[in-house]
Design an enzyme around this catalytic site. Structure first.
Site, PDB file in Angstrom:
ATOM      1  N   TYR A 114       8.065  -5.847 -20.626  1.00 19.74           N
ATOM      2  CA  TYR A 114       6.688  -6.303 -20.696  1.00 19.74           C
ATOM      3  C   TYR A 114       5.870  -5.460 -21.672  1.00 19.74           C
ATOM      4  O   TYR A 114       5.963  -4.233 -21.698  1.00 19.74           O
ATOM      5  CB  TYR A 114       6.031  -6.226 -19.319  1.00 19.74           C
ATOM      6  CG  TYR A 114       6.508  -7.257 -18.333  1.00 19.74           C
ATOM      7  CD1 TYR A 114       6.293  -8.613 -18.555  1.00 19.74           C
ATOM      8  CD2 TYR A 114       7.171  -6.874 -17.168  1.00 19.74           C
ATOM      9  CE1 TYR A 114       6.731  -9.567 -17.642  1.00 19.74           C
ATOM     10  CE2 TYR A 114       7.600  -7.817 -16.244  1.00 19.74           C
ATOM     11  CZ  TYR A 114       7.378  -9.161 -16.490  1.00 19.74           C
ATOM     12  OH  TYR A 114       7.804 -10.096 -15.583  1.00 19.74           O
ATOM     13  N   LYS A 164       5.399  13.653   9.305  1.00 15.33           N
ATOM     14  CA  LYS A 164       4.424  12.558   9.247  1.00 15.33           C
ATOM     15  C   LYS A 164       4.816  11.583   8.139  1.00 15.33           C
ATOM     16  O   LYS A 164       5.686  11.873   7.316  1.00 15.33           O
ATOM     17  CB  LYS A 164       3.022  13.115   8.992  1.00 15.33           C
ATOM     18  CG  LYS A 164       2.867  13.849   7.665  1.00 15.33           C
ATOM     19  CD  LYS A 164       1.465  14.399   7.496  1.00 15.33           C
ATOM     20  CE  LYS A 164       1.356  15.165   6.167  1.00 15.33           C
ATOM     21  NZ  LYS A 164      -0.020  15.641   5.919  1.00 15.33           N
TER      22      LYS A 164
END
Length: 362
Positions: free
Chosen positions: A258, A33
């Protein structure tokens, strides 16, 4: 071409499937899946088709993709059908179907299917997600038999805490399942990856057609947060890799990335890698998360950006522009990255996107 890519080792996938069979002594549905947990459902199914007893997917859309690619044999819909009008497609494509709710029983009884269905009847033995209540289980089984629309029924449930090796909940769930299904002579399927690997003491009914449902173990990642002997035999299937695209020499006291989450405490050689959270690498992976550069272990520094991340090359003087970087794979285990990022390997694999998948050992 951007160097970020994921290598998928199909021979390792086959090895892990055979390990599931060996460890369980049972037939095994390969759970593919969610696009085979990010590994590519069609290619993984093709690689396993000669060996696998069948496949399991979440929904009919995933099953039809496999059928369109020429994948034959059993395909089980783990969530069953969502609408009654899916039943003709289930019949047409000879799909197996989980039944977990009373309304699904009603829909099968009212359906006009001419070819009897193969049903996996799911009991809620304690997961409390989907499944029939234990007190309603025997009656549901009898209704399916009496409907005339079902040929084969497998009894199933799902463990909630089998990944916790010191937790008795799996044994409690098994006892509940066995008590509620007592007297029904039918195949049984309760074991997922952690139950296959870590719970050999779980004694199931002696049934020659017992099924297991290996998922995460197929892809070579452990479901446990501690060492476990059988899991140590798994072979990682996916290697997420890229290259160093820039190198910076920084003095002590300089921030990187950052938010200045990393500030150099010594003269630091920084490698910039073409890999970021837009590729599926976890943004919240902290400084210290392991990576390998040209086969040598080092670590992530600073905050992960959308398309790039930074690693410490200070102690790896022979690495530099163009050096290969393994983000996870056979040297840097996905479970170790996941632990650092406070997540699980399942999510790392399923979040993968944008990077091309290259298949080896097909």
């Amino acid at each position: 071409m951007r160097p970020a890519r994921a290598l998928i080792d199909l021979q390792a996938l086959r090895h892990n499937y055979q390990l599931a069979r060996e460890a369980s002594g049972a037939r095994a549905l390969a759970v593919i899946k969610a696009d085979a947990y990010g590994h590519g459902a069609v290619r993984c199914a093709q690689a396993l088709q000669r060996d696998a007893d069948g496949f399991a997917v979440a929904c009919i859309e995933e099953a039809l993709q496999l059928r369109e690619a020429g994948i034959g044999g059993p395909i089980l819909l783990l969530e069953g059908f969502f609408e009654a009008d899916e039943l003709p497609l289930i019949e047409q494509h000879e799909l197996w179907c989980v039944v977990h709710s009373p309304w699904q029983l009603d829909a099968i009884e009212r359906s006009a299917v001419r070819r009897p269905l193969t049903v996996w009847l799911k009991m809620d033995s304690g997961m409390h997600r989907v499944g029939l209540h234990p007190t309603a289980y025997q009656a549901a089984y009898q209704r399916l038999l009496a409907s005339g629309r079902v040929a084969n029924i497998t009894l199933m449930s799902h463990f909630a805490r089998a990944d916790e090796l010191d937790c008795p909940r799996s044994e409690e769930q098994l006892a509940m399942f066995q008590h509620a299904s007592q007297g029904i002579a039918a195949p049984v399927s309760v074991r997922n990856s952690p139950a296959v690997l870590g719970w050999p003491q779980l004694e199931l009914k002696e049934q020659p057609s017992d099924w297991v449902r290996p998922g995460i173990m197929l892809y070579g990642a452990t479901p446990f947060d501690q060492a476990q002997a059988m899991a140590a035999r798994l072979q990682p299937v996916m290697t997420l890799e890229s290259k160093i695209i820039s190198v910076r020499e920084l003095p002590a006291g300089e921030p990187v990335g950052y938010g200045a989450r990393f500030v150099s405490e010594r003269p630091t050689r920084v490698g910039v890698v073409a890999m970021g959270y837009a590729d599926g690498y976890p943004r919240h992976a902290p400084t210290g998360t392991p990576v390998a550069v040209d086969g040598q272990l080092t670590w992530l520094i600073g905050r992960v950006s959308m398309d790039m991340l930074t690693v410490d090359l200070t102690d790896l003087p022979h690495t530099g522009l163009g050096s290969r970087v393994e983000l996870w794979g056979k040297q840097v285990l996905a479970s170790d990255v996941a632990q650092q990022a406070d997540t699980i390997p399942y999510q790392l694999f399923c979040n993968l996107k944008r990077v091309p998948l290259l298949y080896l050992g097909g």
